[in-house]
Design an enzyme around this catalytic site. Structure first.
Site, mmCIF file in Angstrom:
data_model
loop_
_atom_site.group_PDB
_atom_site.id
_atom_site.type_symbol
_atom_site.label_atom_id
_atom_site.label_comp_id
_atom_site.label_asym_id
_atom_site.label_seq_id
_atom_site.Cartn_x
_atom_site.Cartn_y
_atom_site.Cartn_z
ATOM 1 N N GLN A 1 24.635 -5.510 -4.344
ATOM 2 C CA GLN A 1 23.998 -4.232 -4.667
ATOM 3 C C GLN A 1 24.758 -3.093 -4.007
ATOM 4 O OE1 GLN A 1 20.224 -5.930 -2.958
ATOM 5 N NE2 GLN A 1 19.391 -4.265 -4.181
ATOM 6 N N HIS B 1 25.591 -2.229 -8.755
ATOM 7 C CA HIS B 1 25.292 -0.799 -8.663
ATOM 8 C C HIS B 1 26.555 0.047 -8.542
ATOM 9 C CE1 HIS B 1 21.042 -2.051 -7.182
ATOM 10 N NE2 HIS B 1 21.215 -2.209 -8.477
ATOM 11 N N CYS C 1 38.572 5.376 -23.550
ATOM 12 C CA CYS C 1 39.585 4.367 -23.854
ATOM 13 C C CYS C 1 38.910 3.034 -24.161
ATOM 14 C CB CYS C 1 40.525 4.172 -22.659
ATOM 15 S SG CYS C 1 41.815 5.415 -22.523
ATOM 16 N N SER D 1 19.588 -8.187 2.027
ATOM 17 C CA SER D 1 18.987 -7.378 0.967
ATOM 18 C C SER D 1 17.475 -7.446 1.101
ATOM 19 C CB SER D 1 19.384 -7.917 -0.407
ATOM 20 O OG SER D 1 18.572 -7.326 -1.398
ATOM 21 N N SER D 2 16.827 -6.301 0.923
ATOM 22 C CA SER D 2 15.361 -6.313 0.968
ATOM 23 C C SER D 2 14.830 -6.997 -0.291
ATOM 24 C CB SER D 2 14.832 -4.886 1.043
ATOM 25 O OG SER D 2 15.009 -4.259 -0.216
ATOM 26 N N ASN E 1 17.524 -12.140 6.498
ATOM 27 C CA ASN E 1 17.121 -10.735 6.584
ATOM 28 C C ASN E 1 16.204 -10.561 7.782
ATOM 29 O OD1 ASN E 1 16.524 -8.038 6.039
ATOM 30 N ND2 ASN E 1 16.518 -8.397 3.848
HETATM 31 ZN ZN LIG Z 1 41.148 7.269 -21.445
#
Ligand SMILES: [Zn+2]
Length: 427
Positions: free
Chosen positions: A194, A214, A225, A296-297, A324
């Site tokens: 994340q 993320h 492109c 990670s939570s 954690n």
């Molecule tokens: Zn481009």
């Protein structure tokens, strides 16, 4: 109240038998419970047999332990002065809104060591291990996490501004380097992160083995492109971007189109193929027999059902190992929960596995060979400090803008988060 048709002595004998059976049952429960507390690798063949024969007791004991954990957790949440092991760390200062979210618990050293042995055996035995990582693995790189006591989210909730130390000085942590090594040793098959800090990439983990769900603060792309053209940079490309506003201000060398960052803010749906690599993440989750969640939570990750194989019956879902300091919504489903700092746990784990942790070296950081240099005239297109191979030497295109401790307003780190909390209230 005499039982029908039984003499007094018969009733007494029946009572004795019943008591004896109960006592035997209790003794067996004690035995099974004792064995369950041992790491799987430390159990003798005899003990293994006893567990196999006592399937119902094992299920019951595991259920009890889960309920006990849940109860303890609720008590901790209700009275933050007390910890699970008495070693719990303080929570975010008084007045922090969600006490339960920032409440941290540490296992004591022996307990942690025992759990790591169990984790090591799970890593060795896994056929397909996927690692899920969150902000907690980068705190040692002085990138604050989100929901920890001094996390970005926690601070913003308290109306405090977020200032960060020089983010460009952040380097892959012991945890990042360990994961890269585990992948190289074929003990880890895929990493789903994340984090936007790009530290997995910089640890040497191959792009194909990671999904940065993320985004990555070092990558900008041209979507005009086909296929999308990617530009890896040695500086944070997100300083002008925010929620629903992703243009970085630079243009594609090939088609002249506007480049955009790859960050997925809260409330947005990530559509870019790379670096999000959702396809590989979903595929990995479906193949996984073991998932290791680090730092990670899981509050956001839990919302992606594909990552948890929720369509499979519970018995066929991957075994879950969670590292954690705080409670996570997946704790009840975990085969094992380790309350420790990621770097501490990974150091113990690598020792247990007999693997050396590679030292991060700027000279070997893949970002420098992946990066596309800025063209003439683009040097002024950003004011963030560039990464450089050695700490002293200024980076290419670096105008030497001082990276102060002033609040970071733009980019994935500052504004993105502020917007994120606002957005949350709206929906
Ligand atoms: Zn481009």
């Amino acid at each position: 109240m005499a039982a029908g048709g039984l003499s007094r002595s018969e009733r007494k004998a029946a009572e004795r038998v019943r008591r004896l059976r109960e006592e035997q049952q209790r003794e067996r429960l004690r035995q099974v419970s004792r064995i369950l507390r041992k790491a799987a690798t430390e159990r003798s063949a005899e003990e293994g047999r006893l567990l196999a024969e006592s399937e119902d007791l094992v299920t019951e004991l595991q259920g009890r332990s889960r309920r006990r954990e849940g109860l303890k957790r609720r008590q901790e949440e209700a009275s933050p002065g007390r910890g699970r092991t008495g070693r719990a760390r303080g929570r975010a200062g008084a007045g922090s809104r969600p006490a339960s979210l920032s409440w941290q618990v540490c296992d004591d050293p022996e307990e942690l060591q025992r759990k790591v042995r169990e984790l090591a055996s799970a890593v060795r035995n896994a056929k397909y291990l996927v690692v899920y990582t969150g902000a907690g693995i980068s705190t040692a790189a002085s990138i604050p996490d989100y929901r920890g006591p001094n996390g970005v989210w926690t601070l913003l909730q308290k109306g405090r501004s977020v200032s960060a130390a020089d983010l460009s000085e952040a380097e892959p942590t012991l945890t990042h380097m360990s994961i890269a090594r585990l992948h190289e040793q074929k003990l880890v098959q895929h990493v789903v992160s994340q984090n936007c800090d790009g530290l997995h990439l910089r640890s040497g983990l191959p792009r194909s083995a990671m999904s940065e769900l993320h985004g990555n603060m070092y990558i900008e792309v041209c979507t005009a492109c086909t296929p999308n053209r990617e530009y890896v940079r040695v500086f944070d490309v997100t300083e002008r971007t925010a929620l629903h506003r992703h243009q970085t201000g630079r243009t594609c060398h090939k088609c002249g189109g506007q480049l955009r960052d790859t960050i997925v803010h809260f409330g947005e749906r990530g559509t870019l193929g790379q670096p999000l690599n959702w396809e590989a993440a979903t595929q990995a989750a479906s193949k996984a027999d073991t998932i290791l969640c680090l730092g990670s939570s899981l509050k956001v990750l839990k919302k992606y059902p594909h990552l948890w194989c929720m369509t499979k019956p519970p018995s066929r879902r991957p075994k879950l190992y969670i590292v954690n300091l705080q409670w996570t919504p997946k704790d009840d489903w975990a085969a094992l929960k380790l309350h420790g700092k990621c770097d501490d746990v990974m150091q113990l784990l690598m020792d247990e596995l007999g693997l050396e942790i590679p030292r991060y070296s700027r000279w070997q950081d893949p970002i420098f060979s992946l990066a596309t240099p800025l063209r003439a005239g683009e040097e002024g297109s950003h004011s963030r400090k560039s990464l450089c191979r050695s700490r002293e030497e200024p980076g290419p295109g670096d105008r030497g803008a001082p990276l102060s401790s002033a609040p970071i307003l733009g980019g994935w780190f500052g504004r993105g988060c502020t917007k994120r909390t606002k957005k949350k209230k709206v929906t």
